[in-house]
Design an enzyme around this catalytic site. Sequence first.
Site, PDB file in Angstrom:
ATOM      1  N   GLU A  51       0.873  -1.179   0.000  1.00  0.00           N
ATOM      2  CA  GLU A  51       0.000   0.000   0.000  1.00  0.00           C
ATOM      3  C   GLU A  51       0.902   1.219   0.000  1.00  0.00           C
ATOM      4  OE1 GLU A  51      -3.344   2.671   2.292  1.00  0.00           O
ATOM      5  OE2 GLU A  51      -2.359   1.063   3.402  1.00  0.00           O
ATOM      6  N   ASP A  76       5.329   4.581   3.511  1.00  0.00           N
ATOM      7  CA  ASP A  76       5.130   6.021   3.638  1.00  0.00           C
ATOM      8  C   ASP A  76       6.439   6.621   4.124  1.00  0.00           C
ATOM      9  OD1 ASP A  76       3.981   8.671   4.157  1.00  0.00           O
ATOM     10  OD2 ASP A  76       2.047   7.641   4.213  1.00  0.00           O
ATOM     11  N   ASP A 125      -2.158  12.102  -2.779  1.00  0.00           N
ATOM     12  CA  ASP A 125      -2.215  13.500  -3.220  1.00  0.00           C
ATOM     13  C   ASP A 125      -2.377  13.488  -4.737  1.00  0.00           C
ATOM     14  OD1 ASP A 125      -1.695  16.118  -4.036  1.00  0.00           O
ATOM     15  OD2 ASP A 125      -0.187  16.439  -2.480  1.00  0.00           O
ATOM     16  N   ASP A 161     -10.816   9.999  -4.172  1.00  0.00           N
ATOM     17  CA  ASP A 161     -11.944  10.918  -4.301  1.00  0.00           C
ATOM     18  C   ASP A 161     -11.721  11.900  -5.439  1.00  0.00           C
ATOM     19  OD1 ASP A 161      -9.801  12.105  -2.635  1.00  0.00           O
ATOM     20  OD2 ASP A 161     -11.108  13.868  -2.768  1.00  0.00           O
TER      21      ASP A 161
END
Length: 248
Positions: A51, A76, A125, A161
């Site tokens: 991920e 991350d 982002d 989104d």
Amino acid sequence: MGKDKLRRFRENLGFACFLQPEFDQVFRRDHPIKGHWNRDFFRNDRPIVLELGCGKGEYTLALAERDPSRNYIGIDIKGARMWRGAKTATERAMTNVGFLRTRIEFLAGLFAENEVSEIWITFPDPQLKSRRAKKRLTSPWFLELYARMLRPDGHIHLKTDSQHLYGYTNEAIRRYGLPCEISNSDIYGTELADEVLSVKTAYEQRFLGMGLPITYTRFALGGRRDFEWFDWEEDEKLEKDNEAARQQ
């Protein structure tokens, strides 16, 4: 830097599920874990799923809980955020979860060819400005990066989104002729969301609260290794200009 953040950085290094490689090893692409995640980290031969931009690790943990037959690695650069996921995985004694603190750009130095079975990109982002297009996680540059480590039959999942990133990704799929199984612009409105897609991170809950539809795309690279650059925004502008000219 706050004391709590420093404490989390220190605690991260004590978690068995957490790896923070040295920069020079990653830069030289010779980290000893490369090609040996199954043998040296998970100590099993299960498929590996990444991920990217995992944040607090909510999705990584949820995927791992639902599918113990695979190993999941959240990636991350924000160590203080990842602390939450690593701590939870440790408290729950989850053996199929790992957290890797590094920049996504450096993954070629940490994963060998065909070492990864799937990649999840959840609410990244969108990098809306055209001058930052190379930083979009489905840009040609990143697709080439994924091609170096992803199995030929492996899938990439994008959940976002951002209609802009959704459209950009689907244009890349079209241009490169990539196999695409699902492209859905509103997974809850069309009842596509199953148990896995219904996992909601804090970001997703915020977006849903704003009334934004959640999109989902699942595609593969089809064995392709090279991805020539394209400028989607410029192409869109030219198409609008041409359409305006035709209507005059």
